[in-house]
Design a protein around this motif. Structure first.
Motif, PDB file in Angstrom:
ATOM      1  N   VAL A 269       0.840  -1.200   0.000  1.00  0.00           N
ATOM      2  CA  VAL A 269       0.000   0.000   0.000  1.00  0.00           C
ATOM      3  C   VAL A 269       0.872   1.247   0.000  1.00  0.00           C
ATOM      4  CG1 VAL A 269      -1.884  -1.185   1.186  1.00  0.00           C
ATOM      5  CG2 VAL A 269      -0.139   0.018   2.532  1.00  0.00           C
ATOM      6  N   PRO A 270       0.306   2.407  -0.381  1.00  0.00           N
ATOM      7  CA  PRO A 270       1.054   3.673  -0.331  1.00  0.00           C
ATOM      8  C   PRO A 270       1.398   4.053   1.105  1.00  0.00           C
ATOM      9  CG  PRO A 270      -0.908   3.871  -1.693  1.00  0.00           C
ATOM     10  CD  PRO A 270      -1.039   2.581  -0.955  1.00  0.00           C
ATOM     11  N   PRO A 271       2.308   5.017   1.276  1.00  0.00           N
ATOM     12  CA  PRO A 271       2.680   5.462   2.626  1.00  0.00           C
ATOM     13  C   PRO A 271       1.505   6.048   3.390  1.00  0.00           C
ATOM     14  CG  PRO A 271       4.231   6.288   0.987  1.00  0.00           C
ATOM     15  CD  PRO A 271       3.083   5.697   0.230  1.00  0.00           C
ATOM     16  N   LEU A 272       1.589   5.958   4.706  1.00  0.00           N
ATOM     17  CA  LEU A 272       0.650   6.631   5.592  1.00  0.00           C
ATOM     18  C   LEU A 272       1.260   7.957   6.042  1.00  0.00           C
ATOM     19  CD1 LEU A 272      -0.477   3.688   7.908  1.00  0.00           C
ATOM     20  CD2 LEU A 272      -1.907   4.882   6.249  1.00  0.00           C
ATOM     21  N   MET A 273       0.428   8.972   6.214  1.00  0.00           N
ATOM     22  CA  MET A 273       0.929  10.244   6.708  1.00  0.00           C
ATOM     23  C   MET A 273       0.913  10.318   8.233  1.00  0.00           C
ATOM     24  SD  MET A 273       2.011  11.607   4.026  1.00  0.00           S
ATOM     25  CE  MET A 273       2.508  13.231   4.611  1.00  0.00           C
ATOM     26  N   GLY A 274       0.482   9.233   8.885  1.00  0.00           N
ATOM     27  CA  GLY A 274       0.677   9.125  10.321  1.00  0.00           C
ATOM     28  C   GLY A 274       2.149   8.922  10.636  1.00  0.00           C
ATOM     29  N   SER A 275       2.501   9.007  11.911  1.00  0.00           N
ATOM     30  CA  SER A 275       3.905   8.957  12.310  1.00  0.00           C
ATOM     31  C   SER A 275       4.141   7.945  13.413  1.00  0.00           C
ATOM     32  CB  SER A 275       4.374  10.339  12.774  1.00  0.00           C
ATOM     33  OG  SER A 275       4.223  11.292  11.745  1.00  0.00           O
ATOM     34  N   GLU A 276       5.378   7.492  13.514  1.00  0.00           N
ATOM     35  CA  GLU A 276       5.821   6.469  14.459  1.00  0.00           C
ATOM     36  C   GLU A 276       7.253   6.774  14.876  1.00  0.00           C
ATOM     37  OE1 GLU A 276       5.905   3.670  16.091  1.00  0.00           O
ATOM     38  OE2 GLU A 276       3.857   2.927  15.952  1.00  0.00           O
ATOM     39  N   ASP A 277       7.600   6.464  16.132  1.00  0.00           N
ATOM     40  CA  ASP A 277       9.008   6.594  16.517  1.00  0.00           C
ATOM     41  C   ASP A 277       9.743   5.272  16.414  1.00  0.00           C
ATOM     42  OD1 ASP A 277       7.929   5.314  18.735  1.00  0.00           O
ATOM     43  OD2 ASP A 277       8.797   6.679  20.208  1.00  0.00           O
ATOM     44  N   PHE A 278       9.090   4.237  15.911  1.00  0.00           N
ATOM     45  CA  PHE A 278       9.685   2.910  15.758  1.00  0.00           C
ATOM     46  C   PHE A 278      11.007   2.957  14.992  1.00  0.00           C
ATOM     47  CE2 PHE A 278      10.134  -0.602  12.689  1.00  0.00           C
ATOM     48  CZ  PHE A 278      10.330  -1.680  13.539  1.00  0.00           C
ATOM     49  N   GLY A 279      11.062   3.750  13.911  1.00  0.00           N
ATOM     50  CA  GLY A 279      12.234   3.753  13.056  1.00  0.00           C
ATOM     51  C   GLY A 279      13.525   4.126  13.753  1.00  0.00           C
ATOM     52  N   SER A 280      13.441   4.925  14.802  1.00  0.00           N
ATOM     53  CA  SER A 280      14.665   5.345  15.489  1.00  0.00           C
ATOM     54  C   SER A 280      15.362   4.179  16.182  1.00  0.00           C
ATOM     55  CB  SER A 280      14.354   6.452  16.496  1.00  0.00           C
ATOM     56  OG  SER A 280      13.446   6.014  17.478  1.00  0.00           O
ATOM     57  N   LEU A 281      14.636   3.106  16.502  1.00  0.00           N
ATOM     58  CA  LEU A 281      15.262   1.949  17.151  1.00  0.00           C
ATOM     59  C   LEU A 281      16.294   1.305  16.249  1.00  0.00           C
ATOM     60  CD1 LEU A 281      12.071   0.335  18.731  1.00  0.00           C
ATOM     61  CD2 LEU A 281      13.818   1.691  19.905  1.00  0.00           C
ATOM     62  N   GLY A 282      16.010   1.245  14.950  1.00  0.00           N
ATOM     63  CA  GLY A 282      16.981   0.702  14.011  1.00  0.00           C
ATOM     64  C   GLY A 282      17.960   1.750  13.519  1.00  0.00           C
ATOM     65  N   ASP A 283      17.460   2.960  13.257  1.00  0.00           N
ATOM     66  CA  ASP A 283      18.345   4.023  12.751  1.00  0.00           C
ATOM     67  C   ASP A 283      19.486   4.321  13.713  1.00  0.00           C
ATOM     68  OD1 ASP A 283      16.902   4.384  10.404  1.00  0.00           O
ATOM     69  OD2 ASP A 283      15.655   5.985  11.225  1.00  0.00           O
ATOM     70  N   ALA A 284      19.238   4.185  15.011  1.00  0.00           N
ATOM     71  CA  ALA A 284      20.254   4.524  16.016  1.00  0.00           C
ATOM     72  C   ALA A 284      21.502   3.669  15.890  1.00  0.00           C
ATOM     73  CB  ALA A 284      19.663   4.385  17.421  1.00  0.00           C
ATOM     74  N   ILE A 285      21.356   2.459  15.362  1.00  0.00           N
ATOM     75  CA  ILE A 285      22.512   1.553  15.240  1.00  0.00           C
ATOM     76  C   ILE A 285      22.724   1.085  13.804  1.00  0.00           C
ATOM     77  CG2 ILE A 285      22.563   0.740  17.627  1.00  0.00           C
ATOM     78  CD1 ILE A 285      20.883  -1.666  16.745  1.00  0.00           C
ATOM     79  N   GLY A 286      22.059   1.746  12.863  1.00  0.00           N
ATOM     80  CA  GLY A 286      22.250   1.421  11.459  1.00  0.00           C
ATOM     81  C   GLY A 286      21.748   0.044  11.071  1.00  0.00           C
ATOM     82  N   VAL A 287      20.654  -0.390  11.696  1.00  0.00           N
ATOM     83  CA  VAL A 287      20.104  -1.720  11.450  1.00  0.00           C
ATOM     84  C   VAL A 287      18.800  -1.578  10.667  1.00  0.00           C
ATOM     85  CG1 VAL A 287      19.011  -3.697  12.605  1.00  0.00           C
ATOM     86  CG2 VAL A 287      21.185  -2.807  13.444  1.00  0.00           C
ATOM     87  N   PRO A 288      18.563  -2.419   9.652  1.00  0.00           N
ATOM     88  CA  PRO A 288      17.314  -2.326   8.896  1.00  0.00           C
ATOM     89  C   PRO A 288      16.115  -2.728   9.737  1.00  0.00           C
ATOM     90  CG  PRO A 288      18.539  -4.285   8.241  1.00  0.00           C
ATOM     91  CD  PRO A 288      19.441  -3.491   9.141  1.00  0.00           C
ATOM     92  N   TYR A 289      14.954  -2.253   9.321  1.00  0.00           N
ATOM     93  CA  TYR A 289      13.737  -2.573  10.058  1.00  0.00           C
ATOM     94  C   TYR A 289      12.561  -2.680   9.099  1.00  0.00           C
ATOM     95  CZ  TYR A 289      13.609   2.571   9.952  1.00  0.00           C
ATOM     96  OH  TYR A 289      13.668   3.889   9.568  1.00  0.00           O
ATOM     97  N   VAL A 290      11.506  -3.358   9.581  1.00  0.00           N
ATOM     98  CA  VAL A 290      10.283  -3.542   8.795  1.00  0.00           C
ATOM     99  C   VAL A 290       9.097  -3.379   9.740  1.00  0.00           C
ATOM    100  CG1 VAL A 290       8.979  -5.035   7.242  1.00  0.00           C
ATOM    101  CG2 VAL A 290      11.481  -5.198   7.301  1.00  0.00           C
ATOM    102  N   PHE A 291       8.124  -2.585   9.300  1.00  0.00           N
ATOM    103  CA  PHE A 291       6.941  -2.289  10.099  1.00  0.00           C
ATOM    104  C   PHE A 291       5.719  -2.485   9.216  1.00  0.00           C
ATOM    105  CE2 PHE A 291       3.973   0.638  12.301  1.00  0.00           C
ATOM    106  CZ  PHE A 291       4.201   0.284  13.622  1.00  0.00           C
ATOM    107  N   TRP A 292       4.688  -3.139   9.743  1.00  0.00           N
ATOM    108  CA  TRP A 292       3.488  -3.397   8.955  1.00  0.00           C
ATOM    109  C   TRP A 292       2.239  -3.149   9.796  1.00  0.00           C
ATOM    110  CZ3 TRP A 292       6.885  -7.236  10.577  1.00  0.00           C
ATOM    111  CH2 TRP A 292       6.394  -8.144  11.516  1.00  0.00           C
ATOM    112  N   MET A 293       1.103  -3.100   9.118  1.00  0.00           N
ATOM    113  CA  MET A 293      -0.199  -2.928   9.759  1.00  0.00           C
ATOM    114  C   MET A 293      -0.997  -4.223   9.635  1.00  0.00           C
ATOM    115  SD  MET A 293      -0.193   0.254  10.724  1.00  0.00           S
ATOM    116  CE  MET A 293       0.686   1.778  10.365  1.00  0.00           C
ATOM    117  N   PHE A 294      -1.664  -4.624  10.718  1.00  0.00           N
ATOM    118  CA  PHE A 294      -2.562  -5.766  10.628  1.00  0.00           C
ATOM    119  C   PHE A 294      -3.982  -5.332  10.966  1.00  0.00           C
ATOM    120  CE2 PHE A 294      -1.026  -5.871  15.009  1.00  0.00           C
ATOM    121  CZ  PHE A 294      -2.131  -6.251  15.771  1.00  0.00           C
TER     122      PHE A 294
END
Length: 402
Positions: free
Chosen positions: A334-359
């Motif tokens: 699906v296209p991007p959501l304009m809502g926001s999450e701080d989840f990404g910083s958990l991986g960005d802080a150590i340069g690790v990839p991440y994946v987030f989905w909606m159920f």
């Protein structure tokens, strides 16, 4: 008897009981003391080592020999909303805002579903160690709604105290049909900036406007002009949202006040667009004040949300695992959501990839389910939890060889 994702009937009952307890007992962001204690008690029952992190965050570490390290995050905070769902397990909890105001609290964004699903997945993994190998780091994160929680856990040494993962996974319940999954490669959710703007004018009697500098008129001009940023300054393919969510000024209808305060919420998908929008917001606010002969306004940042960028390669891996579990047609790009999450910083802080989905959490027969952050938001929890546990396990097990 086992269902398709491995929970026994007794474990399914425990999963439902966890959810109902969490739903009845929400807590505001960074105040999740009882929620954290509840999570700790469940991890202790399962024999999973754990520690507090970031105040009201909890980290569980499930080790099972040599193998990859996968982190899985579930957020835990509620919202200052009065629940109006009328179910017998509705929240009647209250909490206190930073200014001391007492407010009703509910899990209006489904974080109770997230925590219960993560605990359900942990139960299956503990009992099935013969079919997987490696380490799972369960991150029960506070304060997602204010973007304070991930930052607090990182500042408290999350990745110095827990094994560093090769990938970070996370999920969120959303009001589409249960049994379906939505996922977005690359830019998946918007960055956000929230600002408070204080306008300064000159007080006067309402019958003598010539003696005033009216901050209400000034504010109206600013807020109207801000909408031209997205309509006239950005390329039509660059996504952005500029919202004024509150405006406060004056105490009486015949007094022009000397100040006005309003708040803005700004959503963008890329850093260059964010910078351009923020520059334009500042320019317009100051220029309109100059045009009114008013003093320079005060612009304060309340909080920000980071980007959420799903790594394309790992997103492909997870999509494959989810489709194997749910079926090809049930997992949708699906296209991007304009809502926001701080989840990404958990991986960005150590340069690790991440994946987030909606159920999906809505009854497929409901033609108009309430959205997140509504007083009527209520997942069909049995099927939503089924999806949450199955999706969590599909993603985790993909990396652990199950």
């Amino acid at each position: 008897m086992l269902n398709t994702y491995g929970l026994t009937d007794a474990e399914t009952q425990a999963l439902h009981e966890d959810y109902l307890h969490l739903h009845r007992n929400p807590e505001l962001s960074m105040q999740e003391h009882n929620t954290a204690a509840f999570v700790e008690s469940k991890l202790s029952e399962l024999g999973i080592e754990h520690f507090r992190c970031g105040g009201t965050g909890v980290v569980g570490i499930l080790r099972n020999g040599e193998g990859p390290v996968v982190a899985f995050r579930a957020d835990s905070d509620g919202l200052p909303i009065a629940e109006d769902t009328k179910v017998d397990y509705a929240s009647t909890a209250t909490g206190f805002l930073a200014d001391g105001t007492e407010v009703p609290v509910m899990h209006g964004c489904g974080h109770d579903t997230h925590v219960a699903s993560a605990l359900g997945a942990a139960r299956v993994l503990v009992r099935s160690t013969d079919v997987w190998a490696g380490t799972v780091v369960f991150i029960f994160q506070p304060g997602e709604e204010t973007s304070a929680g991930a930052a607090a856990m990182l500042a408290d040494g999350l990745w110095d105290r827990a094994p560093r993962p090769t990938v970070v996974l996370g999920q969120h319940v959303f009001p589409f049909a249960t049994g379906t999954i939505h996922i977005t490669p690359e830019s998946a959710m918007a960055m956000a900036n929230s600002l408070e703007v204080t306008l300064y004018g000159k007080q006067a009697h309402g019958s003598q406007p010539q003696d005033s500098i009216d901050p209400i008129v000034l504010g109206a001009s600013i807020i109207t002009r801000l909408q031209t940023i997205t309509s006239r300054e950005l390329h039509p393919l660059d996504s952005a949202v500029v919202t004024c969510g509150s405006f406060h000024a004056g105490l009486k209808e015949n007094i022009i006040p000397d100040t006005a305060v309003f708040t803005l919420n700004i959503r963008t998908l890329t850093e260059p667009v964010r910078e351009k929008v923020l520059e334009a917001v500042t320019r317009i606010i100051n220029a309109e004040a100059d045009a009114s002969g008013a003093p320079r306004p005060k612009i304060e940042q309340l909080y920000t949300f980071p980007r959420l960028y799903n790594d394309p390669e790992h997103t492909g891996n997870v999509v494959g695992a989810l489709r194997e579990e749910f079926g090809e047609e049930q997992v949708r790009l699906v296209p991007p959501l304009m809502g926001s999450e701080d989840f990404g910083s958990l991986g960005d802080a150590i340069g690790v990839p991440y994946v987030f989905w909606m159920f999906g959490g809505a009854d497929p027969q409901d033609p108009a389910p309430a959205g997140n952050h509504s007083p009527f938001f209520l997942p069909e929890y049995r099927r939503a939890l089924d999806s949450g546990v199955r999706a969590a396990l599909a993603g985790i097990r993909h990396y652990l060889g199950a």
